[in-house]
Design a protein around this motif. Sequence first.
Motif, mmCIF file in Angstrom:
data_model
loop_
_atom_site.group_PDB
_atom_site.id
_atom_site.type_symbol
_atom_site.label_atom_id
_atom_site.label_comp_id
_atom_site.label_asym_id
_atom_site.label_seq_id
_atom_site.Cartn_x
_atom_site.Cartn_y
_atom_site.Cartn_z
ATOM 1 N N HIS A 36 0.825 -1.213 0.000
ATOM 2 C CA HIS A 36 0.000 0.000 0.000
ATOM 3 C C HIS A 36 0.858 1.261 0.000
ATOM 4 C CE1 HIS A 36 -3.591 -2.420 0.777
ATOM 5 N NE2 HIS A 36 -2.872 -3.064 1.677
ATOM 6 N N LYS A 89 -1.726 -7.272 -1.054
ATOM 7 C CA LYS A 89 -2.900 -6.516 -0.613
ATOM 8 C C LYS A 89 -4.014 -7.464 -0.212
ATOM 9 C CE LYS A 89 -2.102 -2.316 -3.186
ATOM 10 N NZ LYS A 89 -2.641 -1.356 -4.157
ATOM 11 N N TRP A 90 -4.676 -7.168 0.881
ATOM 12 C CA TRP A 90 -5.795 -7.965 1.378
ATOM 13 C C TRP A 90 -6.960 -7.921 0.403
ATOM 14 C CZ3 TRP A 90 -7.478 -11.697 4.210
ATOM 15 C CH2 TRP A 90 -8.796 -11.752 4.625
ATOM 16 N N GLU A 91 -7.177 -6.787 -0.275
ATOM 17 C CA GLU A 91 -8.295 -6.643 -1.197
ATOM 18 C C GLU A 91 -8.249 -7.703 -2.291
ATOM 19 O OE1 GLU A 91 -6.313 -3.918 -0.442
ATOM 20 O OE2 GLU A 91 -7.718 -3.133 1.019
ATOM 21 N N ARG A 92 -7.068 -8.051 -2.744
ATOM 22 C CA ARG A 92 -6.918 -9.049 -3.804
ATOM 23 C C ARG A 92 -7.457 -10.395 -3.331
ATOM 24 N NH1 ARG A 92 -1.136 -9.220 -6.090
ATOM 25 N NH2 ARG A 92 -1.770 -7.138 -6.671
ATOM 26 N N GLU A 119 -2.890 -0.221 6.866
ATOM 27 C CA GLU A 119 -3.656 -1.076 5.953
ATOM 28 C C GLU A 119 -3.364 -2.554 6.232
ATOM 29 O OE1 GLU A 119 -5.932 -0.322 3.636
ATOM 30 O OE2 GLU A 119 -5.775 1.823 4.035
ATOM 31 N N THR A 136 -1.116 -5.935 9.917
ATOM 32 C CA THR A 136 -1.398 -4.533 9.650
ATOM 33 C C THR A 136 -0.084 -3.795 9.478
ATOM 34 O OG1 THR A 136 -3.373 -4.675 11.040
ATOM 35 C CG2 THR A 136 -2.556 -2.478 10.544
ATOM 36 N N LYS A 145 -9.707 -10.816 -0.781
ATOM 37 C CA LYS A 145 -11.140 -10.675 -0.508
ATOM 38 C C LYS A 145 -11.971 -10.885 -1.771
ATOM 39 C CE LYS A 145 -11.729 -6.667 1.351
ATOM 40 N NZ LYS A 145 -12.147 -5.467 2.084
ATOM 41 N N LYS A 146 -11.488 -10.424 -2.916
ATOM 42 C CA LYS A 146 -12.221 -10.562 -4.172
ATOM 43 C C LYS A 146 -12.340 -12.023 -4.597
ATOM 44 C CE LYS A 146 -11.036 -6.003 -5.889
ATOM 45 N NZ LYS A 146 -10.265 -5.232 -6.841
ATOM 46 N N GLN A 147 -11.387 -12.845 -4.202
ATOM 47 C CA GLN A 147 -11.395 -14.256 -4.581
ATOM 48 C C GLN A 147 -12.319 -15.081 -3.712
ATOM 49 O OE1 GLN A 147 -7.328 -15.512 -4.477
ATOM 50 N NE2 GLN A 147 -6.752 -14.312 -6.266
#
Length: 67
Positions: free
Chosen positions: A13, A59-62, A42, A36, A64-66
């Motif tokens: 990030h 990144k955690w978002e990557r 982040e 964190t 979460k999308k899966q």
Amino acid sequence: MDKGKIYKIVCPHCQKEQHVCKSMLQSAKIDAGIVTCLYCGEIMILVYDQENSTIVAGKWERLKKQL
């Protein structure tokens, strides 16, 4: 396994360099963890690469999308 080995990671990030060691779960062959960032706060995932003996931050978002 190198007990007490310190690994260098870069936050995906804010790009700040940090140092981590393996968690108890990573030492038990579970190769991922969630932390964190000390600088930006982040959430990032840490993946231990047993073959190369390195830890990489993502990144955690990557992830979460899966799910």
